[in-house]
Write an enzyme that holds these catalytic residues in place. Structure first.
Site: not given
Ligand code: G4F
Length: 364
Positions: A41, A123, A153, A176, A180, A211
């Site tokens: 990763g 899972y 996290t 998730y 954790k 990423r």
């Molecule tokens: O990039 P994200 O998917 O990251 P998230 O959920 O914050 O998690 C990451 O950070 C954590 C540490 O705080 C880690 F533990 C975890 O493993 C991972 O690395 O989403 C960030 C934000 C969320 O609020 C989500 O709802 O972006 C918002 N979002 C809005 N549109 C989206 C999208 N997220 C994703 N993945 N895709 C979208 O289209």
């Protein structure tokens, strides 16, 4: 000509590796062995680089079908060995640890996508939670002197008030984070009851050109570039209001390493201390690419519009909303600053610039 350059490249690389090896040997410190689970990763990439530079011998645990083309570990110079193993297969964990006999373990293996965890809760909890219990048991039985880092996290905080630090309550909002939390408590238990040097790094979001494409920062960067190059007509996102504390993964792996070099094991928050919304991150990326946007509408009707021609650049789909959301994450890493001398060095703007440059490089 090509053969000539290949030979020169090989000689330079070999010499550099030998020099590094000799400098470690003459410093009186024998090569430390680190085992990284989840080595394929983003964080595995940066941590491997850091540990090789420090003269470690690096062992990586990988799943049978791991995709490591994204992280280019094979291009790294140094002593890396791979071992097949899986967090859901206790016998494989026991075998890898018995074979490697590491001085340090960095457990980065996880189902790391919060959104996906709602579709695969069992899972995710098995890998992120019970898998860590299995790994700790294997360490305790097979290499009890080994120091153990657990990738915790900021998702553990859920919607606890910001800024969050080591004393903030854990209120998981996703499978998730539930997984954790199991891991976090297992680490505490092995540290307090069984005397393992085991720590939780409670890391806020950290990104980089490595990423994965389904995390929001990379999705925005690559989507905006695809729009600019005419390969895509619109970028579709979920909740724009969520706020995250985004740093650069290269900084955060240094903090992981520092946590295992202390006299006394302790858990630390690593964060930049600066938070912004997904909406602002989108604006910044589009601005760097020279195609500024404005917003119109509300909620799921909101759209990002190109200032230049009024065309829709960003729209919203409920498909990317989560059943429950963590609204504001902003970390307070003052304890890490005080004890480890750690603070985030790379700003969000520089992170964005680097991610854009790397993604443009892939599509020239
Ligand atoms: O990039 P994200 O998917 O990251 P998230 O959920 O914050 O998690 C990451 O950070 C954590 C540490 O705080 C880690 F533990 C975890 O493993 C991972 O690395 O989403 C960030 C934000 C969320 O609020 C989500 O709802 O972006 C918002 N979002 C809005 N549109 C989206 C999208 N997220 C994703 N993945 N895709 C979208 O289209």
């Amino acid at each position: 000509m090509i053969l000539y350059f290949a030979v020169v490249h090989w000689c330079v690389n070999t010499l550099e590796y030998k020099l590094r090896f000799l400098s470690v040997a003459f410093s009186g410190e024998w090569m430390k062995k680190a085992l990284i689970t989840g080595i394929t990763g983003q964080d595995g990439f940066y941590l491997t680089k850091l540990l090789l530079d420090k003269g470690y011998s690096v062992h990586g645990m990988r799943q049978a079908l791991a995709h490591d083309d994204r992280v280019h570990l094979q291009d790294m110079l140094g002593d890396i060995s791979f071992h097949y193993g899986d967090m859901s297969d206790e016998a494989s964990l026991q075998r890898v640890i018995a074979d490697v006999q590491p001085d340090e373990i960095y457990n980065l293996a996880a189902q790391s996508h919060v959104g996906i965890s709602f579709s695969m809760p069992e899972y995710t909890k098995n890998v992120n939670g019970h898998g860590v219990e299995k790994l700790l048991r294997a360490v305790y039985e097979r290499a009890p002197k080994c120091r153990f880092y657990q990738a915790g996290t900021s998702e553990l905080f859920g919607n606890a008030p910001a800024p969050q630090n080591e004393n903030s309550p854990f209120t998981p909002e996703s499978p998730y984070a539930e997984g954790k939390l199991i891991a976090h408590n297992a680490v505490l238990n092995y540290r307090k009851a069984k005397g393992l040097y085991a720590v939780n790094g409670i890391l806020f979001n950290h990104e980089s050109p490595k990423r994965g494409d389904d995390f929001v920062t990379q999705k925005i960067v690559k989507g905006a570039i695809a729009l600019k190059q005419g390969r895509q007509t619109c970028l579709t996102l979920g909740n724009l209001d969520a706020q995250r504390d985004w740093g650069h993964a290269a900084d955060y792996v240094e903090g992981m390493w520092l946590m295992l070099q202390q006299d006394t094991p302790r858990d630390y928050v690593l964060a930049s201390g600066v938070s912004c919304s997904v909406r602002l991150f989108v604006e910044d990326v589009f601005a760097v690419l020279g195609m500024p946007i404005k917003w119109q509408g509300n909620g799921q009707e909101e759209q990002g519009i190109f200032l230049e021609n009024g065309a829709v650049a960003v729209n919203i789909s409920s498909a990317f909303y989560r059943p429950s959301e963590v609204h504001v994450l902003q970390g307070d890493a003052s304890l890490a600053k005080r004890d480890l001398g750690w603070s985030a060095q790379i700003s969000r703007q520089n992170l964005i610039n680097e991610m854009i440059a790397a993604a443009l490089g892939e599509h020239q």
